[in-house]
Design an enzyme around this catalytic site. Structure first.
Site, PDB file in Angstrom:
ATOM      1  N   CYS A   2     -33.569  23.810 -23.239  1.00 13.49           N
ATOM      2  CA  CYS A   2     -33.351  22.879 -22.189  1.00 13.49           C
ATOM      3  C   CYS A   2     -32.830  23.521 -20.893  1.00 13.49           C
ATOM      4  CB  CYS A   2     -32.387  21.838 -22.695  1.00 13.49           C
ATOM      5  SG  CYS A   2     -32.222  20.411 -21.670  1.00 13.49           S
ATOM      6  N   ARG A  27     -27.967  17.853 -19.392  1.00 16.65           N
ATOM      7  CA  ARG A  27     -29.375  17.743 -19.752  1.00 16.65           C
ATOM      8  C   ARG A  27     -29.578  17.498 -21.245  1.00 16.65           C
ATOM      9  NH1 ARG A  27     -32.617  20.080 -15.591  1.00 16.65           N
ATOM     10  NH2 ARG A  27     -34.254  20.612 -17.059  1.00 16.65           N
ATOM     11  N   TRP A  74     -32.477  22.616 -26.697  1.00 15.24           N
ATOM     12  CA  TRP A  74     -32.781  21.318 -27.289  1.00 15.24           C
ATOM     13  C   TRP A  74     -33.927  21.568 -28.251  1.00 15.24           C
ATOM     14  CZ3 TRP A  74     -36.989  17.859 -27.322  1.00 15.24           C
ATOM     15  CH2 TRP A  74     -36.693  16.527 -27.658  1.00 15.24           C
ATOM     16  N   ASN A 100     -37.725  27.871 -22.046  1.00 14.50           N
ATOM     17  CA  ASN A 100     -37.922  26.427 -22.111  1.00 14.50           C
ATOM     18  C   ASN A 100     -39.413  26.167 -22.247  1.00 14.50           C
ATOM     19  OD1 ASN A 100     -35.218  25.934 -21.740  1.00 14.50           O
ATOM     20  ND2 ASN A 100     -35.389  25.438 -19.566  1.00 14.50           N
ATOM     21  N   GLY A 101     -39.782  25.185 -23.062  1.00 17.31           N
ATOM     22  CA  GLY A 101     -41.188  24.861 -23.235  1.00 17.31           C
ATOM     23  C   GLY A 101     -41.612  24.989 -24.687  1.00 17.31           C
ATOM     24  N   GLU A 481     -35.053  -2.465 -20.275  1.00 15.76           N
ATOM     25  CA  GLU A 481     -34.165  -1.405 -19.820  1.00 15.76           C
ATOM     26  C   GLU A 481     -32.745  -1.593 -20.344  1.00 15.76           C
ATOM     27  OE1 GLU A 481     -32.574   1.936 -17.790  1.00 15.76           O
ATOM     28  OE2 GLU A 481     -34.533   1.389 -18.616  1.00 15.76           O
ATOM     29  N   LYS A 485     -30.804   1.161 -22.646  1.00 19.37           N
ATOM     30  CA  LYS A 485     -29.496   1.733 -22.330  1.00 19.37           C
ATOM     31  C   LYS A 485     -28.544   1.607 -23.517  1.00 19.37           C
ATOM     32  CE  LYS A 485     -30.198   3.668 -18.812  1.00 19.37           C
ATOM     33  NZ  LYS A 485     -31.506   3.771 -19.303  1.00 19.37           N
ATOM     34  N   GLU A 488     -29.640   4.054 -26.338  1.00 20.07           N
ATOM     35  CA  GLU A 488     -29.512   5.466 -25.951  1.00 20.07           C
ATOM     36  C   GLU A 488     -28.095   5.992 -26.130  1.00 20.07           C
ATOM     37  OE1 GLU A 488     -32.474   6.823 -22.409  1.00 20.07           O
ATOM     38  OE2 GLU A 488     -30.975   5.347 -21.858  1.00 20.07           O
ATOM     39  N   HIS A 504     -42.622 -15.343 -31.901  1.00 21.05           N
ATOM     40  CA  HIS A 504     -43.756 -14.703 -32.560  1.00 21.05           C
ATOM     41  C   HIS A 504     -43.316 -13.514 -33.400  1.00 21.05           C
ATOM     42  CE1 HIS A 504     -46.610 -17.255 -30.478  1.00 21.05           C
ATOM     43  NE2 HIS A 504     -46.020 -16.956 -29.320  1.00 21.05           N
ATOM     44  N   LYS A 603     -31.980  15.249 -20.533  1.00 24.35           N
ATOM     45  CA  LYS A 603     -32.108  14.585 -19.243  1.00 24.35           C
ATOM     46  C   LYS A 603     -33.509  14.731 -18.668  1.00 24.35           C
ATOM     47  CE  LYS A 603     -30.679  12.388 -15.590  1.00 24.35           C
ATOM     48  NZ  LYS A 603     -30.452  10.941 -15.685  1.00 24.35           N
TER      49      LYS A 603
END
Length: 608
Positions: A2, A27, A74, A100-101, A481, A485, A488, A504, A603
């Site tokens: 990360c 992050r 990460w 990273n990647g 949203e 939140k 998370e 339903h 992040k």
């Protein structure tokens, strides 16, 4: 991924590396490590867990190294263990790599390298790079990195040091952000300017397929095909104070409280009261091009996707242009139809989200005009789109986005008015909406003053493990949203639904143990939402309503109510989301969660 930090200069590198890694903690990460050259030895230390654990391993050890690299990881390939943490070394212990990647062809490369006699000790894809560079190293580190990367399929932001070339760092980028920071007698490498902002505000953003050879006095940038690149130095306007907590217990609370200012920043210079419209020169489109837009596609991920949904409601209702909202992670895999006259907006706070960048590339391959809505000046999306709009929210450190979300909605609202006034919207209506937007920062400030009310509400419900969030019309994405939140940062299972969809399926979950947050402002859908509330209460559900000030009738229908100021329907999402952000924050605090660095999240998601 990360976070990456690198330093070369006359100062001791280790304190700078540790400080830089701490600046990148926001992050999200699960392990950390450093490697540096000390008296002709490669020293490295890494561990699973937080940077504080890494610091404990280094306590009492004095180093004078002037060159080093560091990383927060990460996990993608391999569990977050000490051995899998970065940096990774080659067989000789002379080459250290941070990355990273994702290396997509790591299995075939690992087989090839094993046949050459290389020994592997980790479960990661990154270790491949160290051995691949070793395989090609003949005294020139830059050339070895260049050749190695021509064999790699995937994405990378890498930093490499080598005992045999102790006066340089080599860096390279493809699909994962890297910046080179310029100092006096020293230079820096980072995946995010926040890591090096204390030391320099002059940076060069590496582009895809570029490499940098960094010494203490200079850096030279070239392409993977050996073409020279003239660096473009950019001055960073963010100050160090902007990425500090400023007395707040968490970055997330600070950023929630900053929203009156960030919303004003998103509007500054863009409201045209004289003509009842907005000014958005960054779109880089002429009047005729804007007028000829006959279809809008908005692609994003996570919170930005929820902002995009709100944009869909607004643009279709007021500008009467068809809009499709696409998950960026799915966009390029379903062969989207893009016709002449289509415009594709991509939304990303960081401007580096891998899935969103892939969607942008797919759209441009198919001939679309690609426009961006992002926060970070100089980010990849900002550089690769045909035009766009910055949201000017300032650095957002909390992993769970708050101020960027409302600023994205503000920008989408301005785009809506601009497009609508070119078509069917009257001056009077445009003026009404512009004035409504202008009042929003003040109305948001009013809601934030009731933070204590939300905290008391959270005390009643923080032990619950499941929540439903319901909204209708433009408040449906707000419900999504709000639920995001909560899940998370508090790890409470929460789902958002269109209120009418409750019957339903989700209604089967409702009983006395199921709290339901209902967005019930006095808008065009008010009577319908009241019916949905009664359906919940008939099944003994607990209802928390977000309602308009002065709505006394709703009190008898719900268990708890939080009032927001009366506002034009056009701007309601900008106001109604605020109590949901505060509720998620206080619930997480009461549950003892790590608010700013929730588990398993990052992040800026720079891998697919």
């Amino acid at each position: 991924m990360c976070g990456i930090v690198g330093y070369i200069g006359e100062r001791s590198s280790l304190p700078i590396l540790i400080e830089g890694l701490k600046r990148l903690e926001y992050r999200g990460y699960d392990s950390a490590g450093v490697a540096f050259i000390e008296n002709s030895d490669m020293i490295f230390q890494k561990t699973a867990g937080k940077i504080t654990a890494l610091e404990k391993l280094l306590v009492g050890k004095k180093y004078s190294s002037k060159l080093g690299i560091g990383h927060t990881r990460w996990a993608t390939h391999g569990e977050p263990t000490d051995i899998n943490a970065h940096p990774h070394l080659d067989c000789t212990g002379k080459i250290a790599v941070v990355h990273n990647g994702i290396i997509e062809n790591y299995s075939s490369l690992k087989k090839f390298l094993k046949e050459k006699g290389h020994r592997f000790i980790t479960d990661t894809d990154t270790e491949i790079l160290a051995h691949l560079i070793e395989e090609h190293f003949e005294g020139d580190l830059l050339e070895a990195v260049r050749i190695a990367l021509t064999q790699v399929e995937g994405t990378y932001g890498v930093g490499v040091i080598c005992l045999d070339t102790p006066d340089k760092i080599v860096a390279a980028r493809l699909g994962s952000p890297l910046v080179v920071g310029r100092g006096k007698g020293e230079n820096f490498l980072a995946s995010d300017v926040a890591a090096i902002l204390r030391h320099t505000n002059q940076v060069v953003y590496l582009e895809d397929n570029e490499l940098a050879e960094i010494t203490k006095d200079n850096f030279i940038i070239s392409t993977i095909d050996k073409a020279h690149v003239s660096p473009k130095i950019q001055d960073i306007s963010w100050s160090l104070d902007m990425i500090e907590k400023s007395g707040y217990p968490h970055f997330m609370l600070k950023e929630i409280m900053e929203q009156p200012a960030t919303l004003r920043n998103a509007m500054r210079g863009r409201l045209n009261f004289e003509e009842g419209t907005s000014r958005l020169q960054g779109l880089n489109l002429q009047y005729e091009q804007l007028h000829e837009i006959n279809r809008v596609i908005i692609s994003a991920c996570g919170t930005s996707w929820h902002a995009a949904l709100i944009g869909e409601y607004l643009i279709e209702e007021y500008a009467r242009i068809p809009v499709e909202v696409e998950y960026a992670s799915e966009f390029r895999y379903r062969s989207p139809i893009i016709n002449p006259g289509s415009v594709v907006f991509v939304i990303s706070q960081s401007g580096e989200t891998a899935d969103t960048l892939a969607a942008l590339h797919e759209a441009k391959r198919k001939g679309a005009t690609g426009l961006g809505i992002c926060n970070v000046v100089g980010s990849t999306i900002a550089r690769e789109t045909d035009g766009g709009v910055y949201i000017h929210a300032g650095p957002e450190i909390g992993v769970a986005s708050t101020k960027a979300f409302t600023s994205q909605i503000m920008v989408l609202s301005l785009i809506t008015i601009l497009l609508a006034r070119m078509r069917n919207m009257s001056f009077e209506k445009g003026e009404e909406l512009i004035k409504a937007l202008d009042k929003v920062p003040e109305q948001v400030a009013e809601v934030l003053k009731k933070d204590d009310d939300v905290r008391h509400l959270a005390k009643r419900y923080y032990k619950k493990n499941n929540f439903l969030y319901l909204g209708r019309g433009v408040n449906f994405p707000v419900a999504l949203e709000g639920a995001l939140k909560l899940k998370e940062i508090s790890y409470i299972h929460a789902e958002g639904y269109p209120a009418a969809e409750m019957k339903h399926g989700p209604i089967a979950l409702i009983d006395e143990n199921m709290p339901v947050v209902v967005l019930a402002p006095k808008d065009s859908a008010y009577d319908k939402i009241i019916s949905n509330i009664q359906e919940i209460k008939a099944r003994k559900g607990n209802v928390i309503a977000v309602a308009t000030e002065g709505d006394d009738d709703i009190v008898s229908l719900v268990d708890d109510v939080f009032y927001i100021p009366e506002a034009n329907d056009f701007v309601l999402p900008l106001i109604s989301i605020i109590p949901l952000q505060l509720l998620a924050y206080h619930m997480a605090v009461l549950r003892g969660c790590d608010v700013d660095q929730p588990r398993n999240l990052a992040k800026s998601v720079t891998v697919e």
